[in-house]
Scaffold this motif. Structure first.
Motif, PDB file in Angstrom:
ATOM      1  N   ALA A 119      12.297 -43.357  17.971  1.00  0.00           N
ATOM      2  CA  ALA A 119      11.972 -42.139  18.657  1.00  0.00           C
ATOM      3  C   ALA A 119      10.681 -42.131  19.155  1.00  0.00           C
ATOM      4  O   ALA A 119       9.685 -42.855  18.672  1.00  0.00           O
ATOM      5  CB  ALA A 119      12.147 -40.950  17.536  1.00  0.00           C
ATOM      6  N   VAL A 120      10.303 -41.547  20.444  1.00  0.00           N
ATOM      7  CA  VAL A 120       9.251 -41.401  21.070  1.00  0.00           C
ATOM      8  C   VAL A 120       8.712 -40.038  21.283  1.00  0.00           C
ATOM      9  O   VAL A 120       9.546 -39.445  21.997  1.00  0.00           O
ATOM     10  CB  VAL A 120       8.919 -42.248  22.487  1.00  0.00           C
ATOM     11  CG1 VAL A 120       7.957 -42.289  23.120  1.00  0.00           C
ATOM     12  CG2 VAL A 120       9.706 -43.591  22.157  1.00  0.00           C
ATOM     13  N   THR A 121       7.585 -39.682  20.865  1.00  0.00           N
ATOM     14  CA  THR A 121       6.836 -38.624  21.219  1.00  0.00           C
ATOM     15  C   THR A 121       5.651 -38.648  21.701  1.00  0.00           C
ATOM     16  O   THR A 121       4.967 -39.756  21.402  1.00  0.00           O
ATOM     17  CB  THR A 121       7.275 -37.437  20.257  1.00  0.00           C
ATOM     18  OG1 THR A 121       7.070 -36.064  20.732  1.00  0.00           O
ATOM     19  CG2 THR A 121       6.198 -37.625  19.007  1.00  0.00           C
ATOM     20  N   GLY A 122       4.821 -37.554  22.117  1.00  0.00           N
ATOM     21  CA  GLY A 122       3.496 -37.518  22.507  1.00  0.00           C
ATOM     22  C   GLY A 122       3.257 -36.712  23.530  1.00  0.00           C
ATOM     23  O   GLY A 122       4.460 -35.866  24.253  1.00  0.00           O
ATOM     24  N   SER A 123       2.063 -36.029  23.835  1.00  0.00           N
ATOM     25  CA  SER A 123       1.855 -35.221  24.838  1.00  0.00           C
ATOM     26  C   SER A 123       1.980 -35.817  26.407  1.00  0.00           C
ATOM     27  O   SER A 123       2.156 -35.006  27.150  1.00  0.00           O
ATOM     28  CB  SER A 123       0.221 -34.648  24.495  1.00  0.00           C
ATOM     29  OG  SER A 123       0.130 -33.842  23.195  1.00  0.00           O
ATOM     30  N   VAL A 196       4.235 -42.211  17.982  1.00  0.00           N
ATOM     31  CA  VAL A 196       3.500 -40.895  18.580  1.00  0.00           C
ATOM     32  C   VAL A 196       2.351 -41.343  19.808  1.00  0.00           C
ATOM     33  O   VAL A 196       1.400 -42.100  19.551  1.00  0.00           O
ATOM     34  CB  VAL A 196       2.617 -39.923  17.657  1.00  0.00           C
ATOM     35  CG1 VAL A 196       1.965 -38.581  18.614  1.00  0.00           C
ATOM     36  CG2 VAL A 196       3.472 -39.422  16.823  1.00  0.00           C
ATOM     37  N   THR A 197       2.660 -41.354  21.077  1.00  0.00           N
ATOM     38  CA  THR A 197       1.850 -41.934  22.225  1.00  0.00           C
ATOM     39  C   THR A 197       0.496 -41.431  22.191  1.00  0.00           C
ATOM     40  O   THR A 197      -0.529 -42.157  22.189  1.00  0.00           O
ATOM     41  CB  THR A 197       2.576 -41.729  23.458  1.00  0.00           C
ATOM     42  OG1 THR A 197       2.734 -40.417  23.863  1.00  0.00           O
ATOM     43  CG2 THR A 197       3.872 -42.380  23.797  1.00  0.00           C
ATOM     44  N   ASN A 198       0.340 -39.943  22.035  1.00  0.00           N
ATOM     45  CA  ASN A 198      -1.068 -39.387  21.976  1.00  0.00           C
ATOM     46  C   ASN A 198      -0.768 -38.014  21.617  1.00  0.00           C
ATOM     47  O   ASN A 198       0.178 -37.512  21.634  1.00  0.00           O
ATOM     48  CB  ASN A 198      -1.910 -39.541  23.195  1.00  0.00           C
ATOM     49  CG  ASN A 198      -0.834 -39.234  24.684  1.00  0.00           C
ATOM     50  OD1 ASN A 198      -0.638 -38.051  24.563  1.00  0.00           O
ATOM     51  ND2 ASN A 198      -0.676 -40.185  25.181  1.00  0.00           N
ATOM     52  N   VAL A 199      -2.060 -37.275  21.251  1.00  0.00           N
ATOM     53  CA  VAL A 199      -1.806 -35.820  21.137  1.00  0.00           C
ATOM     54  C   VAL A 199      -2.587 -35.089  22.148  1.00  0.00           C
ATOM     55  O   VAL A 199      -4.015 -35.299  21.935  1.00  0.00           O
ATOM     56  CB  VAL A 199      -2.098 -35.302  19.683  1.00  0.00           C
ATOM     57  CG1 VAL A 199      -2.032 -34.051  19.568  1.00  0.00           C
ATOM     58  CG2 VAL A 199      -1.159 -36.107  18.973  1.00  0.00           C
ATOM     59  N   GLY A 200      -2.531 -34.534  23.102  1.00  0.00           N
ATOM     60  CA  GLY A 200      -3.232 -33.851  24.184  1.00  0.00           C
ATOM     61  C   GLY A 200      -2.805 -32.479  24.260  1.00  0.00           C
ATOM     62  O   GLY A 200      -2.410 -31.525  23.439  1.00  0.00           O
ATOM     63  N   ASN A 233      -1.666 -44.053  17.880  1.00  0.00           N
ATOM     64  CA  ASN A 233      -2.771 -44.300  19.013  1.00  0.00           C
ATOM     65  C   ASN A 233      -4.010 -44.491  18.253  1.00  0.00           C
ATOM     66  O   ASN A 233      -4.573 -43.153  17.943  1.00  0.00           O
ATOM     67  CB  ASN A 233      -2.489 -43.569  19.997  1.00  0.00           C
ATOM     68  CG  ASN A 233      -3.432 -43.834  21.226  1.00  0.00           C
ATOM     69  OD1 ASN A 233      -4.492 -44.602  21.156  1.00  0.00           O
ATOM     70  ND2 ASN A 233      -2.928 -43.412  22.427  1.00  0.00           N
ATOM     71  N   ALA A 234      -4.593 -45.535  17.974  1.00  0.00           N
ATOM     72  CA  ALA A 234      -5.996 -45.728  17.421  1.00  0.00           C
ATOM     73  C   ALA A 234      -7.186 -45.023  18.486  1.00  0.00           C
ATOM     74  O   ALA A 234      -8.270 -44.728  17.961  1.00  0.00           O
ATOM     75  CB  ALA A 234      -6.213 -47.187  17.254  1.00  0.00           C
ATOM     76  N   ASP A 235      -6.711 -45.000  19.684  1.00  0.00           N
ATOM     77  CA  ASP A 235      -7.837 -44.426  20.739  1.00  0.00           C
ATOM     78  C   ASP A 235      -7.793 -43.105  20.773  1.00  0.00           C
ATOM     79  O   ASP A 235      -8.587 -42.489  21.630  1.00  0.00           O
ATOM     80  CB  ASP A 235      -7.549 -45.344  22.136  1.00  0.00           C
ATOM     81  CG  ASP A 235      -8.026 -46.726  21.958  1.00  0.00           C
ATOM     82  OD1 ASP A 235      -8.279 -47.340  21.188  1.00  0.00           O
ATOM     83  OD2 ASP A 235      -7.722 -47.478  23.129  1.00  0.00           O
ATOM     84  N   CYS A 236      -6.685 -42.450  20.275  1.00  0.00           N
ATOM     85  CA  CYS A 236      -6.811 -40.871  20.694  1.00  0.00           C
ATOM     86  C   CYS A 236      -7.345 -40.098  19.212  1.00  0.00           C
ATOM     87  O   CYS A 236      -6.622 -40.276  18.240  1.00  0.00           O
ATOM     88  CB  CYS A 236      -5.251 -40.506  20.715  1.00  0.00           C
ATOM     89  SG  CYS A 236      -4.828 -38.866  20.776  1.00  0.00           S
ATOM     90  N   LEU A 237      -8.304 -39.456  19.446  1.00  0.00           N
ATOM     91  CA  LEU A 237      -9.009 -38.742  18.573  1.00  0.00           C
ATOM     92  C   LEU A 237      -8.081 -37.554  17.920  1.00  0.00           C
ATOM     93  O   LEU A 237      -8.080 -37.549  16.509  1.00  0.00           O
ATOM     94  CB  LEU A 237     -10.190 -37.919  19.067  1.00  0.00           C
ATOM     95  CG  LEU A 237     -11.359 -38.890  19.452  1.00  0.00           C
ATOM     96  CD1 LEU A 237     -12.635 -38.196  20.378  1.00  0.00           C
ATOM     97  CD2 LEU A 237     -11.845 -39.451  18.372  1.00  0.00           C
ATOM     98  N   ARG A 238      -7.288 -37.200  18.661  1.00  0.00           N
ATOM     99  CA  ARG A 238      -6.452 -35.964  17.903  1.00  0.00           C
ATOM    100  C   ARG A 238      -5.357 -36.599  17.238  1.00  0.00           C
ATOM    101  O   ARG A 238      -4.748 -35.904  16.275  1.00  0.00           O
ATOM    102  CB  ARG A 238      -5.865 -34.992  19.170  1.00  0.00           C
ATOM    103  CG  ARG A 238      -6.817 -34.219  19.699  1.00  0.00           C
ATOM    104  CD  ARG A 238      -6.319 -33.291  20.666  1.00  0.00           C
ATOM    105  NE  ARG A 238      -7.158 -32.283  21.428  1.00  0.00           N
ATOM    106  CZ  ARG A 238      -7.388 -32.435  22.642  1.00  0.00           C
ATOM    107  NH1 ARG A 238      -6.864 -33.473  23.203  1.00  0.00           N
ATOM    108  NH2 ARG A 238      -8.283 -31.959  23.145  1.00  0.00           N
ATOM    109  N   SER A 239      -4.983 -37.758  17.460  1.00  0.00           N
ATOM    110  CA  SER A 239      -3.976 -38.502  16.527  1.00  0.00           C
ATOM    111  C   SER A 239      -4.432 -38.633  15.247  1.00  0.00           C
ATOM    112  O   SER A 239      -3.425 -38.803  14.328  1.00  0.00           O
ATOM    113  CB  SER A 239      -3.453 -39.799  17.144  1.00  0.00           C
ATOM    114  OG  SER A 239      -2.616 -39.765  18.533  1.00  0.00           O
TER     115      SER A 239
END
Length: 469
Positions: A119-123, A196-200, A233-239
């Motif tokens: 499963a793939v999710t993210g903003s 989770v690809t990112n949270v935006g 995602n280690a680069d995404c602050l909201r993640s």
């Protein structure tokens, strides 16, 4: 032979068996007739061995025309619809609720196969990551995957009904516009690997704020089965606001800027894509993707993680990423008139994605004039003005040859860019599509023109106008 999109059932069943599965009543027709596929309200894709489910979202007259043109084996209807125009050769099944009947058949088909589920999710990046995962997996596995942007709970039955013997993996892009959508999908399929690809900012307006987007994406983590593998995602602050406290499985990270389990580095832009190093599992390798942007390298790192969790070799991963066919209107490179290069990235937009695209434009344009055409970003709710201004400040830093905005909300991008120091003579705003197109036809030959806006603005019409004189 019916295509997979026509929902070929796992095994042929008699109409009587099908009626029992869906909880209906056969009111006309031969119950011993064989059913080999299901059609979920698509009259243009009818076949004679199908059972056709009425769709309330299409006119009954159009559905009747399809039934008369290509009669299926049976049709499933609820009370109240006229039967007089249905060809006599078509069996008729009554059900209390057509949607519930579809779900009963889909669940039955799912139980026959029970493939592994990713499963793939993210903003942002869901569709691209799903395409990358699918391109990798299909080289050695039989895969069913999300089509286009049909990625919410409503469409899940169509994927469950496409499963047939030999299918090994179901790759689901999980989107949402409301709470509980991802959770409902997970309750059915219980994924064994998720990302989770990112949270935006995407859908912040629908949900009531960016903090509530975090809560919605949390549903995937909470919905994975025990022992599952999760990638963040280690680069995404909201993640970092996502909680793994109750998650009973393995958690890995992917990133470029920050230290991660799957680390990207040494990024090199090419005319046809990007090459980059990946360090993971104590190994280092060079990979290539036929698109641009650090955000797409992050998508590729997520895809690598999913593939490794499913037992795919690095050789197959490398080949699958290099040959991925990416979704339309996601950094789609198009040849324009007068030597212009058009980058159509206008499938949808949010501030993070728009800033990523501006970075791509800076890399691709190099010594050529780089022109950014930016439109309104929808669904941001209370973050709308701040989001457009944030893009404006970033655009000033990227300093393209021209910054062009279109739409009432997007005007804030240009105003903020000027306030942040961009030359006002290189910032233009248009409220008329015709005037914008005329201006674009006057831009320098050989320019690289980047397009980004929310889907409602239909920027593809503007792009198409620059592919012809």
């Amino acid at each position: 032979m019916m295509a997979k999109e026509e929902a070929v059932l796992t095994k042929s069943v008699t109409l009587n068996q099908c009626v029992q599965i869906i909880g209906g009543t056969l009111i006309r027709g031969d119950g011993s007739r064989i059913i080999r596929g299901a059609n979920l309200g698509k009259p243009r894709r009818l076949a004679k061995s199908q059972i056709y489910f009425y769709s309330k979202s299409r006119s009954w007259d159009k559905q009747l025309a399809g039934l008369q043109s290509t009669p299926p084996a049976a049709v499933v209807l609820h009370e109240g619809l006229s039967l007089s125009s249905i060809p006599k050769s078509i069996a008729i099944v009554r059900v209390p609720n057509v949607n519930q009947a579809i779900w009963r058949l889909a669940s039955w088909n799912w139980r026959q196969i029970r493939p592994r589920v990713a499963a793939v999710t993210g903003s942002a990046g869901k569709s691209t990551t799903t395409s990358m995962v699918t391109s990798i997996l299909k080289r050695s596995r039989r895969v069913i995957h999300t089509q286009g942007n049909l990625n919410t709970f409503t469409y899940l039955p169509s994927y469950l009904l496409r499963l047939s013997p030999g299918d090994e993996i179901l790759v689901l892009e999980m989107g949402m516009k409301s709470f509980n959508n991802i959770a409902r999908q997970c309750r059915v399929v219980r994924p064994e690997v998720g990302v989770v690809t990112n949270v935006g900012e995407a859908h912040a307006g629908h949900l009531g704020g960016v903090h509530r987007v975090v809560k919605a994406k949390q549903e995937l983590i909470d919905g994975l089965r025990p022992g599952a593998t999760l990638y963040l995602n280690a680069d995404c602050l909201r993640s970092r606001q996502l909680s793994t406290r109750r998650f009973r499985g393995s958690v890995f990270t992917f990133g470029i800027r920050n230290t991660a389990d799957i680390q990207g580095a040494n990024i090199q832009y090419r005319t046809n894509g990007m090459s980059f190093d990946v360090m993971t599992e104590g190994k280092r390798g060079r990979f290539f993707i036929p698109t641009w942007g650090d955000h797409n390298i992050l998508n590729a790192l997520a895809a690598i993680g999913i593939a490794r969790a499913l037992g795919i070799s690095f050789h197959q991963i490398r080949e699958g990423l290099a040959k991925v066919k990416l979704p339309r209107m996601r950094l789609q490179k198009i040849r324009g008139i007068h030597g212009r290069t058009l980058i159509n990235d206008a499938w949808n937009a949010n501030p993070s994605a728009m800033k990523a695209g501006l970075s791509v434009l800076r890399h691709l344009s190099s010594k050529r004039p780089g022109i950014a055409v930016l439109g309104d970003m929808m669904e941001l709710g209370g973050y709308t003005r701040a989001g457009h201004r944030d893009v404006g400040r970033f655009a000033a830093r990227m300093n393209p040859h021209q910054l062009i905005t279109y739409g009432q909300k997007a005007q804030d991008i240009g105003r903020t860019a000027i306030a942040a120091g961009m030359n006002p003579q290189r910032v233009h705003h248009f409220s008329s599509r015709g005037a914008l197109i005329r201006h674009l036809h006057s831009t320098p030959a050989g320019s690289v023109i980047y397009f980004k806006a929310s889907r409602k603005q239909k920027f593809e019409k503007i792009v198409n106008s620059l592919t012809r004189g």
